[in-house]
Write a protein that holds these residues in place. Structure first.
Motif, PDB file in Angstrom:
ATOM      1  N   VAL A 128      15.889 -20.079  10.791  1.00 50.12           N
ATOM      2  CA  VAL A 128      14.994 -19.133  11.456  1.00 50.12           C
ATOM      3  C   VAL A 128      14.303 -18.287  10.404  1.00 50.12           C
ATOM      4  O   VAL A 128      14.706 -18.242   9.255  1.00 50.12           O
ATOM      5  CB  VAL A 128      15.782 -18.233  12.438  1.00 50.12           C
ATOM      6  N   ALA A 129      13.244 -17.624  10.843  1.00 49.48           N
ATOM      7  CA  ALA A 129      12.447 -16.816   9.927  1.00 49.48           C
ATOM      8  C   ALA A 129      13.022 -15.407   9.848  1.00 49.48           C
ATOM      9  O   ALA A 129      13.030 -14.666  10.832  1.00 49.48           O
ATOM     10  CB  ALA A 129      11.001 -16.776  10.394  1.00 49.48           C
ATOM     11  N   TRP A 130      13.505 -15.054   8.689  1.00 53.88           N
ATOM     12  CA  TRP A 130      13.961 -13.689   8.411  1.00 53.88           C
ATOM     13  C   TRP A 130      12.952 -13.067   7.459  1.00 53.88           C
ATOM     14  O   TRP A 130      12.643 -13.638   6.421  1.00 53.88           O
ATOM     15  CB  TRP A 130      15.353 -13.706   7.781  1.00 53.88           C
ATOM     16  N   PHE A 131      12.472 -11.895   7.806  1.00 56.70           N
ATOM     17  CA  PHE A 131      11.510 -11.245   6.918  1.00 56.70           C
ATOM     18  C   PHE A 131      11.601  -9.734   7.099  1.00 56.70           C
ATOM     19  O   PHE A 131      12.296  -9.228   7.993  1.00 56.70           O
ATOM     20  CB  PHE A 131      10.084 -11.742   7.182  1.00 56.70           C
ATOM     21  N   THR A 132      10.911  -9.023   6.235  1.00 56.67           N
ATOM     22  CA  THR A 132      10.888  -7.555   6.262  1.00 56.67           C
ATOM     23  C   THR A 132       9.435  -7.114   6.143  1.00 56.67           C
ATOM     24  O   THR A 132       8.512  -7.933   6.064  1.00 56.67           O
ATOM     25  CB  THR A 132      11.719  -6.979   5.109  1.00 56.67           C
ATOM     26  N   PHE A 133       9.233  -5.776   6.126  1.00 54.50           N
ATOM     27  CA  PHE A 133       7.900  -5.258   5.845  1.00 54.50           C
ATOM     28  C   PHE A 133       7.609  -5.391   4.352  1.00 54.50           C
ATOM     29  O   PHE A 133       8.512  -5.269   3.515  1.00 54.50           O
ATOM     30  CB  PHE A 133       7.794  -3.793   6.281  1.00 54.50           C
ATOM     31  N   ASP A 134       6.339  -5.623   4.032  1.00 56.99           N
ATOM     32  CA  ASP A 134       5.934  -5.891   2.656  1.00 56.99           C
ATOM     33  C   ASP A 134       5.421  -4.605   2.008  1.00 56.99           C
ATOM     34  O   ASP A 134       4.330  -4.130   2.342  1.00 56.99           O
ATOM     35  CB  ASP A 134       4.846  -6.961   2.645  1.00 56.99           C
ATOM     36  N   PRO A 135       6.147  -4.009   1.067  1.00 55.47           N
ATOM     37  CA  PRO A 135       5.677  -2.766   0.441  1.00 55.47           C
ATOM     38  C   PRO A 135       4.467  -2.994  -0.479  1.00 55.47           C
ATOM     39  O   PRO A 135       3.710  -2.065  -0.753  1.00 55.47           O
ATOM     40  CB  PRO A 135       6.894  -2.293  -0.348  1.00 55.47           C
ATOM     41  N   SER A 136       4.278  -4.219  -0.952  1.00 51.30           N
ATOM     42  CA  SER A 136       3.185  -4.462  -1.897  1.00 51.30           C
ATOM     43  C   SER A 136       1.819  -4.442  -1.225  1.00 51.30           C
ATOM     44  O   SER A 136       0.809  -4.173  -1.886  1.00 51.30           O
ATOM     45  CB  SER A 136       3.404  -5.802  -2.614  1.00 51.30           C
ATOM     46  N   THR A 137       1.751  -4.744   0.067  1.00 47.45           N
ATOM     47  CA  THR A 137       0.461  -4.759   0.765  1.00 47.45           C
ATOM     48  C   THR A 137       0.293  -3.581   1.721  1.00 47.45           C
ATOM     49  O   THR A 137      -0.750  -3.470   2.380  1.00 47.45           O
ATOM     50  CB  THR A 137       0.316  -6.075   1.548  1.00 47.45           C
ATOM     51  N   ALA A 138       1.309  -2.712   1.827  1.00 49.90           N
ATOM     52  CA  ALA A 138       1.242  -1.598   2.783  1.00 49.90           C
ATOM     53  C   ALA A 138       0.322  -0.487   2.279  1.00 49.90           C
ATOM     54  O   ALA A 138       0.089  -0.338   1.071  1.00 49.90           O
ATOM     55  CB  ALA A 138       2.645  -1.044   3.039  1.00 49.90           C
ATOM     56  N   HIS A 139      -0.201   0.297   3.216  1.00 49.64           N
ATOM     57  CA  HIS A 139      -1.016   1.456   2.867  1.00 49.64           C
ATOM     58  C   HIS A 139      -0.153   2.479   2.135  1.00 49.64           C
ATOM     59  O   HIS A 139       1.062   2.554   2.340  1.00 49.64           O
ATOM     60  CB  HIS A 139      -1.635   2.066   4.143  1.00 49.64           C
ATOM     61  N   ARG A 140      -0.790   3.259   1.279  1.00 48.23           N
ATOM     62  CA  ARG A 140      -0.017   4.206   0.463  1.00 48.23           C
ATOM     63  C   ARG A 140       0.657   5.293   1.297  1.00 48.23           C
ATOM     64  O   ARG A 140       1.604   5.931   0.831  1.00 48.23           O
ATOM     65  CB  ARG A 140      -0.926   4.846  -0.587  1.00 48.23           C
ATOM     66  N   ASP A 141       0.206   5.530   2.529  1.00 52.75           N
ATOM     67  CA  ASP A 141       0.851   6.533   3.383  1.00 52.75           C
ATOM     68  C   ASP A 141       2.074   5.984   4.112  1.00 52.75           C
ATOM     69  O   ASP A 141       2.791   6.732   4.774  1.00 52.75           O
ATOM     70  CB  ASP A 141      -0.156   7.075   4.412  1.00 52.75           C
ATOM     71  N   ILE A 142       2.295   4.708   4.011  1.00 51.25           N
ATOM     72  CA  ILE A 142       3.436   4.078   4.680  1.00 51.25           C
ATOM     73  C   ILE A 142       4.706   4.374   3.886  1.00 51.25           C
ATOM     74  O   ILE A 142       4.723   4.301   2.650  1.00 51.25           O
ATOM     75  CB  ILE A 142       3.207   2.566   4.810  1.00 51.25           C
TER      76      ILE A 142
END
Length: 755
Positions: free
Chosen positions: A585-599
């Motif tokens: 199955v697909a396990w993933f997280t949020f990507d800090p490298s492409t996130a907006h700087r306010d995230i």
């Protein structure tokens, strides 16, 4: 040197030596003894014995020479004698009949002409060397005898007596030592290796030598003037010229009257110096070769020692490596046994607890049944009715305790543990020596995998000799380090660089997931590579090769990589070499490298919040282009009724506005009462029902049907939101500072989607 001055027939020092055409020497008397008569009318084809004949070794080798072993004659005479050295001696032959002579060393035969043995030249040089040697030996023996006993100068004394030497009884020609009878029996017995030595009566030193030796000066006796060599055909004439064609010295009369009159001749002194120079140069060449041979022998002996030392060191390294593998396997076995023990203890505890609980309930039920049976025997109606209601309730309550499942075991006897050792066993069977030194012959161990054309071979033709630089061998994929996760694949390999040419890099190639052509996905020096952006639920073939300054080496074995399938919930590494896979199955997280700087990301990039009142977008780390995928977002904090958006987007979607306002995002934004679907700032399909703290929003991306559907609290929210989706999509969320959410992945796909 003494052995070189002895006749091969009689074993004594040469006396009147003659030179045979084969360049060997014999005494003149011994030559008469070994002359053989040939039968009448039969003349062997061979060179004639003449000092003036042009003796050619090549022609001599081509002739069919008659000897004692191959001619059929000359092997029997009425009287056969043997010399001390074992050479057959024949009585003198009639020189006027057909005679031949066989060299006792090389067994080459030569027929005698009418001159007989006079046709062979006298070896004056050898005769002079023998004479000088005898004089030196006599002087040495005389000096030794006079120093041991001054009173007895006329008798030869034993040279081995410690005190008061007695008269010598014999002298050994080979040892050149005088022995008395006692010392001869003790030091020179006539047996063993000394049995072939010749013992002769002691000879007194010459008078001139004794006089010279008794002078006390220790100088060698003066050498007698050598008599000039005379011509064989003209004994009164000395040699003065050298015939270049016949290669023999000649006299003046030979030039005037003999057969050398028309031959090319040169002065004897000039040719003497020239031949001496040639012999010296030849000796120098032989000396250089002998020196090189000695150095080569030293090199070979050193190589023997190096091979021994390197072999011991290599064996020690091999044993250490195998021991480390065994140790690692033993540690892993202990870990696995610990897991099995824990599983066993857990199952035993559950079963024992269930046995205890069931036994207690059974005792209670049995006691109540026995009590009720006794009550049923009561004949007093009033007494029975007083307790019957309570008993009925207790029986009913007891019956309710034995509900469905109470009499079923909570665990099974089987162990839900599966150990797959096929790939490990295959790796062990493939364990072999990697590319080491290129040699020209099979080393001690081969180095195994020769039957596999994809494997690099370490065999060449000659042991221990390094060849020139070569291309790298085929890399060996390390299957235990290769794995897949979601739509990413990690591969690892190893290879040993050939000597003299280091590896400059590697080329990793993958096909298109459908068995198509390979394409390069990595070129570099690393031996571990992770490839992202693959299709889910796809099988990729991967291979790797190495290159250096010489060229590109062969490919490794092909490994099959299976990416995740989110529609099936199962475990597995997704790597195989035999076509068997376990879907993942697909396990993933949020990507800090492409996130907006306010995230703001936390909880290992699974929880996201925002520092801005404006909406900001954050993407997931997985990208989907095939298969069916489902994930949820849990609402951890929800203040002031904001409207976060959930959905999918392209990788280049705008990050500083609400998700869905551009044409690269497909989303559902929702508040506490209602929701809308939005794409390219177009709002559609308003639906009642919102979210609060603790709610979950699900996103179902079905790229098989090319649709996008949303869920709230595991219930489908509205119809199918978007259709005709095609391409690569990544999970996406937009939110402001009033919302905090947590990503949940690896979930089972909902069923029965409503249109």
């Amino acid at each position: 040197m003494e052995e070189e001055l002895k006749c091969p027939v009689c074993g004594s020092l040469f006396k009147d030596p003659i030179l045979l055409p084969c360049s060997h020497n014999v005494c003149l008397a011994c030559a008469r003894n070994i002359t053989v008569q040939t039968p009448e009318g039969e003349t062997p084809v061979q060179s004639r014995a003449s000092g003036s004949s042009d003796y050619d070794y090549l022609d001599m080798d081509k002739m069919s020479l008659y000897s004692e072993t191959d001619s059929g004659y000359g092997s029997y005479t009425p009287c056969q004698l043997k010399s001390p050295n074992g050479v057959r001696v024949f009585p003198p032959a009639n020189p006027h009949r057909h005679c031949s002579l066989t060299c006792p060393l090389c067994h080459r035969s030569v027929s005698l002409d009418e001159r007989g043995l006079r046709g062979f030249p006298r070896n004056r040089l050898l005769e002079a060397i023998v004479s000088r040697y005898q004089q030196n030996r006599a002087a040495s023996a005389s000096s030794s005898s006079s120093s041991s006993s001054s009173s007895s100068s006329t008798a030869v004394k034993c040279q081995l007596c410690d005190r008061n030497p007695v008269d010598a009884a014999v002298m050994c020609e080979q040892c050149d030592v005088f022995y008395c009878n006692a010392c001869q029996q003790r030091c020179h017995p006539s047996r063993g290796p000394l049995a072939k030595h010749r013992l002769v009566p002691p000879r007194l030193p010459a008078a001139g030598g004794g006089a010279a030796g008794g002078g006390g000066s220790g100088q060698q006796p003066p050498a007698t003037a050598r008599k000039p060599a005379t011509c064989v055909d003209h004994e009164a004439e000395n040699f003065s010229m050298y015939c270049y064609g016949c290669k023999a010295p000649v006299c003046v009369k030979c030039l005037e009257e003999g057969k050398h009159a028309k031959h090319d001749v040169k002065p004897l002194a000039v040719m003497w110096k020239q031949h001496k120079c040639q012999l010296s140069q030849a000796l120098n060449g032989v000396s250089d070769k002998a020196k090189d041979a000695k150095e080569f022998l030293v090199q070979l002996k050193n190589m023997l020692q190096q091979i021994q030392e390197n072999g011991v060191e290599f064996e020690a390294c091999l044993v250490a490596q195998c021991d480390s593998l065994i140790e690692a396997l033993t540690r892993q076995k202990a870990k696995l046994l610990t897991k099995v023990t824990k599983e066993k203890e857990y199952k035993l505890k559950v079963v024992r607890d269930q046995i205890t609980h069931c036994t207690m309930k059974l005792r209670q039920t049995t006691g109540m049944m026995e009590f009720c049976l006794e009550v049923l025997k009561e004949n007093d109606p009033s007494g029975f009715l007083q307790i019957s209601d309570a008993l009925v309730k207790r029986v009913t309550s007891s019956q309710d305790q034995w509900v469905k499942g109470a009499l079923e075991p909570k665990v099974g006897p089987e162990f839900d543990l599966t150990l797959s050792t096929d790939s490990l066993l295959q790796t062990i069977l493939m364990l072999d020596f990697c590319q080491g030194k290129d040699v020209q012959e099979k080393p001690l161990l081969k180095q195994m995998q020769a039957a596999d054309s994809g494997e690099a071979e370490m065999e060449t033709d000659s042991p221990g000799v390094e060849s020139g630089p070569s291309v790298p061998g085929a890399p060996l994929l390390q299957l235990e380090k290769c794995c897949t996760r979601n739509n990413s694949a990690t591969l690892a390999w190893r290879v040993i660089a050939p000597p003299g040419s280091p590896i400059e890099g590697y080329i990793l190639e993958l096909d298109d997931g459908n068995g198509g052509q390979y394409r390069e996905v990595y070129v570099g020096k690393e031996t571990v590579c992770t490839v992202d952006g693959l299709h889910f639920n796809s099988s990729y073939n991967a291979r790797v090769k190495a290159y250096n300054a010489i060229g590109v080496g062969p490919y490794s074995k092909t490994v099959v990589l299976k990416t995740s399938d989110a529609s099936r919930l199962a475990g597995g590494c997704g790597v195989s070499t035999d076509g068997c896979f376990l879907p993942t199955v697909a396990w993933f997280t949020f990507d800090p490298s492409t996130a907006h700087r306010d995230i703001v990301l936390s909880n290992e990039n699974q929880t996201v919040s925002c520092n801005s009142y404006d909406d900001r977008v954050v993407l997931g780390t997985a990208a989907f282009s095939k298969g069916t995928h489902y994930w949820e977002v849990s609402i951890d904090r929800y203040d002031n009724h904001p409207d976060p958006a959930f959905g999918v987007a392209r990788i280049n979607t705008m990050k500083d506005m609400m998700l869905g306002k551009d044409d690269k995002a497909w989303a559902m934004y929702v508040d506490n009462n209602r929701s809308w679907f939005m794409h390219n700032n177009s709002h559609t399909n308003r639906a009642e029902g919102g979210i609060a703290k603790g709610s979950t929003v699900g996103v179902l991306l079905d790229l098989t049907k090319h649709t996008l559907t949303f869920y709230i609290n595991r219930e489908q929210h509205g119809p199918i939101a978007f259709e005709s989706l095609d391409g690569v999509f990544v999970p996406a969320v937009s939110l402001n500072r009033n919302v905090q959410v947590t990503l949940l992945t690896g979930l089972e796909v909902p069923k029965n989607t409503k249109q």
